[in-house]
Design a protein around this motif. Structure first.
Motif, PDB file in Angstrom:
ATOM      1  N   ASP A  55       0.830  -1.203   0.000  1.00 12.89           N
ATOM      2  CA  ASP A  55       0.000   0.000   0.000  1.00 12.89           C
ATOM      3  C   ASP A  55       0.869   1.259   0.000  1.00 12.89           C
ATOM      4  OD1 ASP A  55      -2.689   1.377   0.563  1.00 12.89           O
ATOM      5  OD2 ASP A  55      -1.423   2.082   2.205  1.00 12.89           O
ATOM      6  N   SER A  56       0.511   2.238  -0.825  1.00 14.06           N
ATOM      7  CA  SER A  56       1.298   3.471  -0.945  1.00 14.06           C
ATOM      8  C   SER A  56       1.331   4.259   0.360  1.00 14.06           C
ATOM      9  CB  SER A  56       0.732   4.353  -2.067  1.00 14.06           C
ATOM     10  OG  SER A  56       0.845   3.719  -3.310  1.00 14.06           O
ATOM     11  N   TYR A  57       0.165   4.410   1.003  1.00 15.09           N
ATOM     12  CA  TYR A  57       0.105   5.156   2.261  1.00 15.09           C
ATOM     13  C   TYR A  57       0.968   4.500   3.334  1.00 15.09           C
ATOM     14  CZ  TYR A  57      -3.908   7.619   0.265  1.00 15.09           C
ATOM     15  OH  TYR A  57      -4.735   8.374  -0.537  1.00 15.09           O
ATOM     16  N   LYS A  58       0.920   3.168   3.393  1.00 12.14           N
ATOM     17  CA  LYS A  58       1.691   2.451   4.407  1.00 12.14           C
ATOM     18  C   LYS A  58       3.188   2.560   4.127  1.00 12.14           C
ATOM     19  CE  LYS A  58      -0.336  -1.066   6.275  1.00 12.14           C
ATOM     20  NZ  LYS A  58      -0.887  -2.401   6.618  1.00 12.14           N
ATOM     21  N   ALA A  59       3.570   2.569   2.851  1.00 14.28           N
ATOM     22  CA  ALA A  59       4.984   2.728   2.500  1.00 14.28           C
ATOM     23  C   ALA A  59       5.497   4.097   2.927  1.00 14.28           C
ATOM     24  CB  ALA A  59       5.176   2.528   1.002  1.00 14.28           C
ATOM     25  N   VAL A  60       4.665   5.140   2.715  1.00 15.62           N
ATOM     26  CA  VAL A  60       5.051   6.483   3.138  1.00 15.62           C
ATOM     27  C   VAL A  60       5.172   6.547   4.656  1.00 15.62           C
ATOM     28  CG1 VAL A  60       4.290   8.888   3.258  1.00 15.62           C
ATOM     29  CG2 VAL A  60       4.082   7.608   1.116  1.00 15.62           C
ATOM     30  N   LYS A  61       4.248   5.923   5.357  1.00 11.95           N
ATOM     31  CA  LYS A  61       4.299   5.894   6.819  1.00 11.95           C
ATOM     32  C   LYS A  61       5.549   5.166   7.302  1.00 11.95           C
ATOM     33  CE  LYS A  61       2.769   6.386  11.041  1.00 11.95           C
ATOM     34  NZ  LYS A  61       2.801   7.718  11.692  1.00 11.95           N
ATOM     35  N   PHE A  62       5.887   4.072   6.654  1.00  8.10           N
ATOM     36  CA  PHE A  62       7.088   3.315   7.005  1.00  8.10           C
ATOM     37  C   PHE A  62       8.321   4.201   6.854  1.00  8.10           C
ATOM     38  CE2 PHE A  62       8.516  -1.198   7.433  1.00  8.10           C
ATOM     39  CZ  PHE A  62       9.891  -0.967   7.465  1.00  8.10           C
ATOM     40  N   SER A  63       8.396   4.929   5.744  1.00  2.69           N
ATOM     41  CA  SER A  63       9.528   5.815   5.506  1.00  2.69           C
ATOM     42  C   SER A  63       9.603   6.918   6.554  1.00  2.69           C
ATOM     43  CB  SER A  63       9.417   6.434   4.106  1.00  2.69           C
ATOM     44  OG  SER A  63      10.444   7.355   3.883  1.00  2.69           O
ATOM     45  N   GLN A  64       8.457   7.476   6.920  1.00  2.00           N
ATOM     46  CA  GLN A  64       8.424   8.525   7.940  1.00  2.00           C
ATOM     47  C   GLN A  64       8.904   8.004   9.292  1.00  2.00           C
ATOM     48  OE1 GLN A  64       4.301   9.670   7.696  1.00  2.00           O
ATOM     49  NE2 GLN A  64       4.653  11.176   6.070  1.00  2.00           N
ATOM     50  N   MET A  65       8.524   6.774   9.627  1.00  2.00           N
ATOM     51  CA  MET A  65       8.943   6.190  10.899  1.00  2.00           C
ATOM     52  C   MET A  65      10.437   5.873  10.895  1.00  2.00           C
ATOM     53  SD  MET A  65       5.570   3.804  11.585  1.00  2.00           S
ATOM     54  CE  MET A  65       6.030   3.237  13.232  1.00  2.00           C
ATOM     55  N   LEU A  66      10.954   5.456   9.749  1.00  2.00           N
ATOM     56  CA  LEU A  66      12.409   5.281   9.630  1.00  2.00           C
ATOM     57  C   LEU A  66      13.110   6.617   9.862  1.00  2.00           C
ATOM     58  CD1 LEU A  66      12.899   2.930   6.525  1.00  2.00           C
ATOM     59  CD2 LEU A  66      13.526   2.410   8.887  1.00  2.00           C
ATOM     60  N   HIS A  67      12.561   7.665   9.266  1.00  2.00           N
ATOM     61  CA  HIS A  67      13.135   9.005   9.402  1.00  2.00           C
ATOM     62  C   HIS A  67      13.206   9.416  10.874  1.00  2.00           C
ATOM     63  CE1 HIS A  67      14.388  12.646   7.263  1.00  2.00           C
ATOM     64  NE2 HIS A  67      13.744  13.335   8.178  1.00  2.00           N
ATOM     65  N   GLU A  68      12.147   9.113  11.617  1.00  2.00           N
ATOM     66  CA  GLU A  68      12.120   9.445  13.043  1.00  2.00           C
ATOM     67  C   GLU A  68      13.167   8.675  13.830  1.00  2.00           C
ATOM     68  OE1 GLU A  68       8.101   8.521  14.000  1.00  2.00           O
ATOM     69  OE2 GLU A  68       7.273  10.239  12.885  1.00  2.00           O
ATOM     70  N   LYS A  69      13.588   7.538  13.300  1.00  2.00           N
ATOM     71  CA  LYS A  69      14.611   6.724  13.958  1.00  2.00           C
ATOM     72  C   LYS A  69      16.005   6.993  13.389  1.00  2.00           C
ATOM     73  CE  LYS A  69      11.431   3.008  15.217  1.00  2.00           C
ATOM     74  NZ  LYS A  69      11.528   3.276  16.674  1.00  2.00           N
TER      75      LYS A  69
ATOM     76  N   VAL B 246      18.261  -2.673  10.559  1.00  2.00           N
ATOM     77  CA  VAL B 246      17.506  -3.914  10.740  1.00  2.00           C
ATOM     78  C   VAL B 246      16.591  -3.824  11.963  1.00  2.00           C
ATOM     79  CG1 VAL B 246      17.692  -6.384  11.230  1.00  2.00           C
ATOM     80  CG2 VAL B 246      19.217  -5.326   9.538  1.00  2.00           C
ATOM     81  N   ASP B 247      17.118  -3.287  13.056  1.00  2.00           N
ATOM     82  CA  ASP B 247      16.311  -3.146  14.265  1.00  2.00           C
ATOM     83  C   ASP B 247      15.110  -2.231  14.027  1.00  2.00           C
ATOM     84  OD1 ASP B 247      18.057  -4.797  15.605  1.00  2.00           O
ATOM     85  OD2 ASP B 247      19.154  -3.167  16.596  1.00  2.00           O
ATOM     86  N   ALA B 248      15.348  -1.128  13.318  1.00  2.00           N
ATOM     87  CA  ALA B 248      14.262  -0.191  13.030  1.00  2.00           C
ATOM     88  C   ALA B 248      13.210  -0.843  12.141  1.00  2.00           C
ATOM     89  CB  ALA B 248      14.819   1.062  12.362  1.00  2.00           C
ATOM     90  N   CYS B 249      13.642  -1.593  11.144  1.00  2.00           N
ATOM     91  CA  CYS B 249      12.699  -2.258  10.244  1.00  2.00           C
ATOM     92  C   CYS B 249      11.870  -3.314  10.973  1.00  2.00           C
ATOM     93  CB  CYS B 249      13.453  -2.899   9.077  1.00  2.00           C
ATOM     94  SG  CYS B 249      14.068  -1.699   7.856  1.00  2.00           S
ATOM     95  N   GLU B 250      12.463  -3.959  11.951  1.00  2.00           N
ATOM     96  CA  GLU B 250      11.712  -4.947  12.726  1.00  2.00           C
ATOM     97  C   GLU B 250      10.618  -4.272  13.554  1.00  2.00           C
ATOM     98  OE1 GLU B 250      12.460  -8.809  15.599  1.00  2.00           O
ATOM     99  OE2 GLU B 250      14.026  -7.284  15.455  1.00  2.00           O
ATOM    100  N   LEU B 251      10.984  -3.195  14.261  1.00  2.00           N
ATOM    101  CA  LEU B 251      10.006  -2.496  15.104  1.00  2.00           C
ATOM    102  C   LEU B 251       8.878  -1.906  14.255  1.00  2.00           C
ATOM    103  CD1 LEU B 251      12.445  -0.667  17.553  1.00  2.00           C
ATOM    104  CD2 LEU B 251      10.851  -2.502  18.134  1.00  2.00           C
ATOM    105  N   ILE B 252       9.242  -1.229  13.170  1.00  2.00           N
ATOM    106  CA  ILE B 252       8.235  -0.595  12.320  1.00  2.00           C
ATOM    107  C   ILE B 252       7.385  -1.633  11.599  1.00  2.00           C
ATOM    108  CG2 ILE B 252       7.896   0.941  10.329  1.00  2.00           C
ATOM    109  CD1 ILE B 252      10.594   2.277  11.166  1.00  2.00           C
ATOM    110  N   GLY B 253       8.038  -2.674  11.115  1.00  2.00           N
ATOM    111  CA  GLY B 253       7.315  -3.724  10.406  1.00  2.00           C
ATOM    112  C   GLY B 253       6.266  -4.395  11.258  1.00  2.00           C
ATOM    113  N   ASN B 254       6.596  -4.633  12.530  1.00  2.00           N
ATOM    114  CA  ASN B 254       5.619  -5.236  13.440  1.00  2.00           C
ATOM    115  C   ASN B 254       4.485  -4.256  13.731  1.00  2.00           C
ATOM    116  OD1 ASN B 254       6.779  -7.794  13.775  1.00  2.00           O
ATOM    117  ND2 ASN B 254       8.261  -7.001  15.236  1.00  2.00           N
ATOM    118  N   GLU B 255       4.824  -2.980  13.914  1.00  5.89           N
ATOM    119  CA  GLU B 255       3.809  -1.993  14.236  1.00  5.89           C
ATOM    120  C   GLU B 255       2.845  -1.794  13.062  1.00  5.89           C
ATOM    121  OE1 GLU B 255       3.500   2.706  15.656  1.00  5.89           O
ATOM    122  OE2 GLU B 255       5.362   1.566  15.953  1.00  5.89           O
TER     123      GLU B 255
END
Length: 392
Positions: A328-342, A378-387
């Motif tokens: 999903d496009s919206y979810k991909a953008v949210k994922f990127s934003q959460m990576l940015h915050e980390k 990797v740690d950030a992707c795990e936390l965000i991916g689960n959320e």
């Protein structure tokens, strides 16, 4: 129609926003590297094409600086007027040696190189067979060609052969493909494609933008990696080489033809001589040592292994491009934003760059990333991916 020009444009932009496809620019406030100041904040960058770190290499920068003082900062014209210097000739000779071809020709960027070849080489009555996942510059080049374009399924040799059989009445057939696909990170089966081309008397054009400097014993690219020699090799200096510009490598006859017929060569302002000098130095670094490529391979393995262990479905094969398919496009953008915050910069990739339903985080790895930075990713992707419930 009473609608003003700006209102019309704003309505079109609003449609993009409603679809989750709106894009904004980010400002890089420091030199290329694994950590960059992005919009005023330091971030670990996992989205750069500077795969070997040569864009900020002192040897490469010094080469550019010396020639800039001698030749100035601009080339002042096209290659056919005032924009041709000894450094352009040296770089073309160096590229031909690097790609092991008779000759090479510089373009101001890889986009122009693809368009220049595809809009001038195939003629009316010819057929271009283009991989479905080819880069936008190939697609645009095909659109500008007088030949008929037929798209074959991504790296599908059965579909390609079927289309070769169906087009045998064409004057000529040209198979065009990326060497490494920029959004999926997979490698074209060039050895098998070359066999089909020989069987059906077709020509092969390869854009090796993302393979050059990375694959093969000496970093010559996908063709060296798979030990093939297509009719036309196209590439860019703006990825692993770390500078700027595009090129075409092949026979002397091919290069002579393009000098005289390729509009994107004839009417372009040539590269600055300083960039040519930097590129010569960068290619020398790539050929003479495997250390950077070995470091890159180690980092590719570390990222891939780490993300696989936590359950991600990824595309890509032994290249620095590691796509995390979100969907999903919206979810991909949210994922990127959460990576940015980390503290990690990795923008979302959405349609039309990728197919609908395959929005992703396109992670790219460089030789300069440390194991600590990779672990943080990797740690950030795990936390965000689960959320976000995207780990499968």
């Amino acid at each position: 129609m009473d609608q003003s020009f700006d209102c019309w444009l704003q309505n079109r932009v609003d449609l993009l926003k409603n679809k989750g496809l709106y894009r904004t620019l980010h400002t890089m406030n420091s030199s290329p590297g694994p950590e960059v100041n992005v919009n005023g904040e330091n971030k670990i960058v996992f989205s750069s094409n500077n795969y070997l770190g040569l864009a900020n290499d002192n040897r490469v920068k010094n080469a550019a600086s010396q020639v800039a003082h001698e030749f100035g900062v601009g080339s002042s014209g096209s290659r056919l007027t005032t924009g041709n210097t000894k450094w352009h000739a040296r770089l073309e000779e160096r590229i031909a040696q690097f790609k092991q071809t008779e000759a090479a020709l510089l373009f101001s960027n890889g986009y122009l190189a693809n368009i220049g070849v595809l809009s001038s080489l195939p003629e009316e009555g010819d057929v271009i067979l283009s991989d479905a996942f080819n880069h936008a510059s190939i697609i645009d080049g095909c659109r500008l060609s007088k030949a008929r374009t037929i798209v074959y399924k991504h790296v599908d040799l059965i579909d390609l052969e079927q289309k070769l059989m169906e087009t045998q009445k064409a004057d000529r057939r040209f198979i065009v493909t990326d060497g490494v696909f920029s959004m999926d990170g997979d490698i074209a089966p060039l050895d098998s494609i070359m066999q089909l081309a020989k069987k059906y008397s077709a020509y092969v054009i390869v854009d090796d933008a993302h393979g050059t400097g990375i694959l093969g014993e000496f970093g010559r690219g996908t063709c060296e990696y798979l030990q093939v020699k297509p009719d036309v090799m196209i590439g860019t200096l703006s990825k692993a080489v770390g500078t700027e510009g595009g090129f075409v490598a092949g026979s002397k006859e091919l290069i002579d033809f393009l000098i005289n017929q390729s509009r994107t060569f004839i009417f372009q302002t040539s590269l600055p001589p300083s960039v040519c000098a930097a590129s010569c130095q960068s290619l020398e670094v790539i050929v003479q040592g495997k250390q950077l490529r070995n470091a890159l391979v180690t980092n590719i393995w570390a990222v891939t292994e780490g993300l696989t262990k936590i359950g991600y479905r990824m595309k890509g094969t032994n290249t620095p491009i590691i796509p995390l398919i979100i969907g999903d496009s919206y979810k991909a953008v949210k994922f990127s934003q959460m990576l940015h915050e980390k503290g990690i910069f990795a923008p979302a990739i959405r349609p039309p760059t990728v197919p609908k339903g395959e929005s992703r985080i396109r992670i790219t790895v460089t030789a300069e990333h440390t194991i600590e930075e990779i672990n943080q990713l990797v740690d950030a992707c795990e936390l965000i991916g689960n959320e976000l419930s995207v780990i499968r």
